[in-house]
Design a protein around this motif. Structure first.
Motif, PDB file in Angstrom:
ATOM      1  N   GLN A  68       0.830  -1.208   0.000  1.00 47.10           N
ATOM      2  CA  GLN A  68       0.000   0.000   0.000  1.00 47.10           C
ATOM      3  C   GLN A  68       0.865   1.258   0.000  1.00 47.10           C
ATOM      4  OE1 GLN A  68      -3.235   0.343  -0.317  1.00 47.10           O
ATOM      5  NE2 GLN A  68      -4.057  -1.709   0.068  1.00 47.10           N
ATOM      6  N   ASP A 115      -4.371  -9.006  -0.618  1.00 44.55           N
ATOM      7  CA  ASP A 115      -4.560  -7.556  -0.614  1.00 44.55           C
ATOM      8  C   ASP A 115      -4.484  -7.008  -2.039  1.00 44.55           C
ATOM      9  OD1 ASP A 115      -4.517  -4.861   0.789  1.00 44.55           O
ATOM     10  OD2 ASP A 115      -2.651  -4.777  -0.371  1.00 44.55           O
ATOM     11  N   ARG A 169      -4.385   0.207   4.281  1.00 40.55           N
ATOM     12  CA  ARG A 169      -4.769   1.051   3.146  1.00 40.55           C
ATOM     13  C   ARG A 169      -5.032   2.470   3.629  1.00 40.55           C
ATOM     14  NH1 ARG A 169      -8.436   3.915   1.405  1.00 40.55           N
ATOM     15  NH2 ARG A 169      -9.751   3.428   3.204  1.00 40.55           N
TER      16      ARG A 169
END
Length: 452
Positions: A24, A62, A386
């Motif tokens: 992320q 993810d 995130r």
């Protein structure tokens, strides 16, 4: 641009949430540095590699991590299937760490985190100072790294809770360590299988891990006569004891509870309710669990303690963390995950707002963010990182936006430590003895004796 902003964001732990955090951050143009104490990605996950997740592949990958993996030709396994811990580590976590390259360091155990030149007492210019991360590498070499922010995704696997009903090790627990395990046994390992086959084992705990252990021992009992489990519960049996069953929106999680229930109904296990362990005593070659009221259970050969996990806060002691006094979770998050109030599916998805501390730029994420609360899901951790990555990149609108809907457990409300049992017990009042219940058609086990 300040000196601090060009420093890396240190991520502690190369597990599912730590590696997702790195992905992320990269997606936001920030540079991560992942420090992993083990020798490979997902070191803790590999230790329970024999256990199958109750989330499918589609729920444990993810999205940002998938972007990192795409150039390598990696293909996600069938999204409708359920990986084991070993599958997760070998088919996803290690390839992801490999794709991150030198941004992941192994044999790097973090021993302390603070502000550069400031202990936790000093206020002067504190917020302007970078973080300093101390670590020990292979061979014991010490090192110090400077970071703009620190994301602690080290988890709770290394610190299981003890057997004692008061949160402390029961008297004699340490001395009996050779006969007590704190993990779900891998019965595919011949040595482990021999340890439990044909023997009487106490399983202490009431969550998914306890369900798994009961189901495994019930399967073993079919091949090894004499194998029996005694399920030790601090609370009574109720409609929610075995989870949500068919009402659980994660079908494998619901099925796990039903397997544990089937183990009890088939007579492979009996449940002792309202029992809080105070001591573990040796009786010849066996062990006796003693309750807080003096009740002594029948001897067992082995004990499996699955009473939960705890965060290791020792190396973040110089940071100004705002932690709930009960759960050891961030104060804004704790009311949302309190096990006295919430099941996994009733937890509100959360992000940087709930995970922030007085020490700006320091975050606990993943299992560690839940402190002592149970029922954490990987997708929760992915949403956490995130949001944090967006905040560190200055995209506060995205950071505050919730992009996750959690599946319901089928168990509404909480599971407080002193809930009243729905099933009848051997009397009531403050001095009633713990009850040994046999569910199903098998003959009832002998009830433990005890009193005030």
């Amino acid at each position: 641009m300040s000196t601090t902003t060009v420093l890396p964001v240190v991520v502690i732990g190369a597990g599912p949430v730590g590696l997702a955090a790195a992905a992320q951050l990269l997606d936001r143009g920030l540079e991560p540095l992942v420090l992993e104490a083990g020798t490979g990605a997902g070191s803790a996950v590999r230790e329970w590699g024999h256990v199958r997740l109750f989330s499918t592949w589609s729920e444990v990958v993810d999205p940002a991590a998938e972007k990192v993996l795409a150039p390598t030709g990696w293909l996600r396994p069938d999204g409708t299937t359920y990986p084991s811990g070993a599958d997760w580590a070998e088919k996803y976590l290690q390839p992801l760490a490999d794709a991150l390259g030198d941004r992941v360091r192994y044999d790097a155990r973090v021993t302390g985190v603070s502000r550069a030149g400031r202990d936790r007492v000093v206020d002067a210019d504190r917020a302007e100072q970078p973080f300093t991360v101390h670590l020990t590498g292979s061979g014991g070499a010490e090192e110090r790294i400077t970071a703009r922010a620190v994301i602690d995704a080290s988890g709770t696997w290394s610190t299981p809770a003890p057997l004692g009903g008061d949160g402390l090790p029961a008297l004699g627990e340490r001395a009996a360590a050779d006969r007590i395990a704190y993990r779900v046994p891998d019965l595919a390992d011949p040595a482990v299988r021999a340890r439990y086959a044909g023997r009487r084992t106490a399983v202490v705990g009431s969550g998914a891990s306890a369900f798994t252990a009961l189901a495994y021992l019930a399967d073993l009992a079919k091949d090894a006569p004499g194998t029996h489990a005694v399920w030790i519960l601090r609370r009574g049996l109720s409609g929610s004891t075995f989870g949500g069953g068919e009402a659980d929106q994660l079908p494998a999680r619901g099925a796990l509870g039903l397997r544990a229930k089937a183990a009890v109904e088939a007579g492979h296990a009996n449940a002792v309710t309202g029992f809080r362990t105070a001591a573990v005593e040796r009786d010849g070659g066996r062990l006796v669990l003693v309750g807080e009221d003096g009740t002594r259970l029948e001897p067992v050969d082995e004990i499996i303690g699955l009473t939960g996990l705890r965060p290791d806060l020792s190396f973040v002691g110089e940071l100004r963390l705002g932690l709930d006094e009960r759960l050891q979770a961030p104060v804004a998050l704790a009311p949302l995950i309190d096990p006295n109030v919430h099941s996994c599916g009733t937890v509100y998805p959360h992000g940087v707002k709930e995970l922030s501390h007085p020490e700006a730029g320091a975050y606990l994420v993943g299992m560690k963010s839940y402190g002592r609360a149970p029922t954490f899901l990987a997708m929760t951790g992915y949403e956490q990182v995130r949001s944090i990555a967006a905040s560190l990149a200055g995209d506060h609108e995205s950071a505050e936006r919730v992009e996750l809907t959690l599946p319901e457990t089928g168990v509404c409300g909480g599971a407080g430590l002193f809930d009243e049992a729905e099933a009848p017990t051997d009397g009531g009042g403050c001095c009633s003895a713990p009850a040994t219940l046999q569910i199903g058609t098998a003959a009832p086990a002998r009830t433990a004796s005890g009193g005030c």
